[in-house]
Design an enzyme around this catalytic site. Structure first.
Site, PDB file in Angstrom:
ATOM      1  N   SER A 148       0.846  -1.193   0.000  1.00 26.66           N
ATOM      2  CA  SER A 148       0.000   0.000   0.000  1.00 26.66           C
ATOM      3  C   SER A 148       0.887   1.251   0.000  1.00 26.66           C
ATOM      4  O   SER A 148       2.026   1.222  -0.484  1.00 26.66           O
ATOM      5  CB  SER A 148      -0.924  -0.074   1.236  1.00 26.66           C
ATOM      6  OG  SER A 148      -1.775   1.041   1.266  1.00 26.66           O
ATOM      7  N   LYS A 166      -4.702   3.279  -3.508  1.00 27.88           N
ATOM      8  CA  LYS A 166      -4.124   2.667  -2.289  1.00 27.88           C
ATOM      9  C   LYS A 166      -5.187   2.504  -1.203  1.00 27.88           C
ATOM     10  O   LYS A 166      -5.176   1.503  -0.468  1.00 27.88           O
ATOM     11  CB  LYS A 166      -2.953   3.506  -1.771  1.00 27.88           C
ATOM     12  CG  LYS A 166      -1.753   3.593  -2.714  1.00 27.88           C
ATOM     13  CD  LYS A 166      -1.122   2.255  -3.002  1.00 27.88           C
ATOM     14  CE  LYS A 166       0.227   2.395  -3.720  1.00 27.88           C
ATOM     15  NZ  LYS A 166       0.780   1.116  -4.157  1.00 27.88           N
TER      16      LYS A 166
END
Ligand code: COA
Length: 275
Positions: A148, A166
């Protein structure tokens, strides 16, 4: 620092990892850490040259390696790559959804195609990889690691598209942890901070950006690829057997930015930090 000073070099012997975008950067660093603990590693990516570089680095750490050209946006190509990886290395124990795309652009300059491209690579690509690996992970009671970014939970200027992607990845991660826990499958995300020498850093400030990143990071330095690899490897071992649904930030504190306006004002008002 070597990972095997702290973790057993046979900890992942007989295990197989599959890393999307694994030919370079943070993703290759994760593959190298896993290989250092005995795992065999499959990598996919878009360019043969990067896959060849990745293969050499992974083989140097003793791994059996499988490579496949596959764009994570192409679910059929990814499914074929994972089937071939299984034939070469056995079923996947640890999937790393690392492939990502990024460019800096003010929100008003991002076209629909540009926004879609990044969401397709990062978010849809992560979903495609998790879907394609599901049956193998079910068989091994394996785990997934999503790569992420701080953009998931802190707005970064010129990163509206990346932030959306993300945040989506972290949300997907929690859903898969919830739904696939019944199969013994764990899902977690890692949030790398500013990691020196990576493609992501080149795109977000370049070499001139290093001083900026240091100033914005409480630990006062950029991180290393090996520091991300070490945490990823820990998550692949039974030491992390009860960790699922977690977003693990490995950023020297960089995303604890508070108000950036306050940060800038106080930096001007106070003397420079020691060192
Ligand atoms: N500013 C604004 N829009 C941009 C842009 C920029 N600097 N760069 C790309 N785009 C947009 C454009 O709208 C483009 O559409 P166009 O062809 O109509 O102009 C769209 O993105 C797609 O770009 P394209 O280059 O055709 O896509 P691609 O699939 O070949 O590449 C990227 C995808 C753009 C994300 C590319 O940067 C990439 O491949 N990155 C992978 C590596 C990477 O980013 N690593 C760091 C991860 S942190």
């Amino acid at each position: 620092m070597s990972i095997t000073d702290y973790l057993n070099p046979r900890a992942l012997s007989g295990r197989t990892a599959f890393v999307t975008g694994g030919g370079s950067g943070i993703n290759l660093g994760i593959g190298e850490a896993l290989a250092s603990l005995g795992a065999n590693v499959a990598i996919c990516g878009r360019t043969q040259e990067r896959l060849d570089t990745g293969r050499a680095a992974l083989e140097a750490r003793g791994a059996k390696v499988f490579t496949a050209i596959a764009d994570v946006r192409d679910d059929a190509a990814l499914a074929a790559a994972m089937a071939a990886s299984r034939a070469a290395l056995g079923p996947i124990d640890f999937l790393v959804c690392g492939a990502a795309g990024n460019f800096m652009a003010p929100a008003e300059a991002i076209s629909a195609k540009g926004f879609r491209t990044v969401v397709e690579i990062d978010l849809l690509g992560a979903f495609n990889a998790a879907s394609a690996a599901f049956e193998q992970l079910k068989e091994t009671r394996g785990s997934i690691l999503f790569v992420s970014g701080g953009q998931s939970f802190v707005p970064f200027a010129f990163q509206a598209h990346v932030g959306a992607a993300k945040a989506g990845i972290d949300n997907l991660m929690t859903n898969l942890a919830l739904e696939w826990g019944r199969y013994g499958i764990r899902a977690n995300s890692i949030v790398p901070g500013p990691i020196a020498g990576t493609e992501g850093m080149k795109r977000m400030g370049g070499d001139a950006g290093e001083a900026m990143w240091r100033a914005m990071t409480p630990l006062g330095r950029m991180g290393t690829v090996a520091e991300i690899g070490g945490v990823a490897a820990f998550l692949a071992t039974p030491l992390a057997a009860y960790i699922s649904g977690a977003r693990i930030t490995v950023d020297g504190g960089q995303n604890l930015t508070g108000s950036s306006l306050f940060n800038e004002a106080i930096a001007r008002a106070l003397p420079a930090r020691p060192g």
